[in-house]
Write an enzyme that holds these catalytic residues in place. Structure first.
Site, mmCIF file in Angstrom:
data_model
loop_
_atom_site.group_PDB
_atom_site.id
_atom_site.type_symbol
_atom_site.label_atom_id
_atom_site.label_comp_id
_atom_site.label_asym_id
_atom_site.label_seq_id
_atom_site.Cartn_x
_atom_site.Cartn_y
_atom_site.Cartn_z
ATOM 1 N N LYS A 1 0.817 -1.219 0.000
ATOM 2 C CA LYS A 1 0.000 0.000 0.000
ATOM 3 C C LYS A 1 0.847 1.263 0.000
ATOM 4 C CE LYS A 1 -4.491 -1.647 0.992
ATOM 5 N NZ LYS A 1 -5.593 -1.864 1.912
ATOM 6 N N ARG B 1 -4.141 -10.063 4.224
ATOM 7 C CA ARG B 1 -4.344 -9.999 2.773
ATOM 8 C C ARG B 1 -3.038 -9.554 2.127
ATOM 9 N NH1 ARG B 1 -6.126 -6.306 -1.030
ATOM 10 N NH2 ARG B 1 -7.548 -7.105 -2.613
#
Ligand code: 8Y7
Length: 284
Positions: free
Chosen positions: A229, A263
């Site tokens: 991210k 995840r």
């Protein structure tokens, strides 16, 4: 005297049950073809299947199949196109692996068709707030991941604001799990997710990570998505495909704090890292 063993944490995913007593990995499988010819579509399905099967081999407990980008600024995709992307992958991946197939969608119609195709978990970044979504998810028999997001993907990173980011997210997730319970969901069908990067600044994300044990203590199993991210871009000045070390560091921190599902794009590395965390906890 040693403490009695903790009861297992189970997640009921349609016809499968996943044991979350130890943290597990959810592999990320994006099916977003950029070609609209039949040849392009066929190739993208084949490539997705190969990648999904590899992630299952590497030890992923879940494969999260997504056909609509929820990245900041991404455009919406209509439901027929989303279905054409993900349904063939779900149907065939199901026959190739014993991992639970997760469908990343907010659309009730796709929740139903994905469940019919063999999905066992509905990963909804809108936490079943779209009209008809809660009902569709309930009837599917699938487990659900209820994620927090401030705003909408197109604009959520413009100016995220909270008085207390952790408490606001805890309150939101408590309200959504309550709504699901009231509608008939068993606790064993729900996981929650603070939604790292979804309407959050770097400081908000770090606060959430520091105080993740408070979310964990609220009782529902916690899923986190931190892999590659943009907070890692800010911290390390690296491009998305160069963020493996940072992603693994965040996975370890989250697992230490009690997250149950991580995840991740890089399944093998994340599975290895979690084995280290688990070994440490077993001795204590
Ligand atoms: C998350 C997610 C994405 C996440 C859950 C990306 C679909 C952006 N992030 N779902 N989806 N949690 N539950 O960078 O953090 O993978 S898309």
């Amino acid at each position: 005297m040693s403490a009695p063993p903790a009861p297992p944490v189970l997640l009921r995913c349609a016809d499968k049950t996943v044991d979350l007593s130890q943290p597990v990995v959810m592999g990320v499988l994006n099916v977003t073809p950029d070609s609209f010819s039949d040849g392009g579509r066929f190739l993208s399905v084949e490539a997705a299947l190969e990648q999904g099967a590899r992630m299952a081999d590497e030890g992923a407990a879940f494969i999260d199949v997504g056909g609509e980008s929820t990245r900041p600024g991404a455009a919406a995709v209509d439901v027929d196109e989303e279905a054409r992307r993900v349904l063939p992958v779900i149907e065939r991946l199901r026959t190739l692996t014993s991992a639970v197939i997760s469908v990343d969608t907010s659309k009730p119609q796709l929740m139903r068709s994905a469940a019919a195709a063999g999905a066992g978990l509905i990963n909804d970044v809108r936490a079943l707030r779209e009209a008809g979504a809660l009902d569709a998810a309930l009837q599917s028999g699938c487990a659900v991941c209820l994620m927090h997001m401030q705003g909408e993907p197109r604009t959520m990173q413009h100016s995220p604001r909270y008085d207390d980011v952790v408490n606001e997210i805890r309150a939101f997730l408590a309200a959504r799990t309550r709504a699901c319970r009231d509608a008939g969901f068993a606790a064993e069908r729900m996981v929650v997710d603070p939604g790292f990067g979804f309407g959050k600044t770097l400081e908000h994300n770090l606060q959430l990570l520091r105080r993740l044990p408070e979310l964990v203590a609220d009782g529902s199993p916690v899923l986190v998505g931190l892999s590659r991210k943009s907070m890692l871009g800010t911290l390390t000045h690296r491009q998305a495909d160069e963020r493996l070390a940072g992603s693994v560091a965040l996975a370890v921190i989250a697992a230490q704090a009690g997250a149950r599902i991580i995840r991740a794009h890089d399944v093998a590395a994340t599975v290895d890292a979690l084995k280290v965390v688990v070994a440490l906890h077993r001795g204590g």
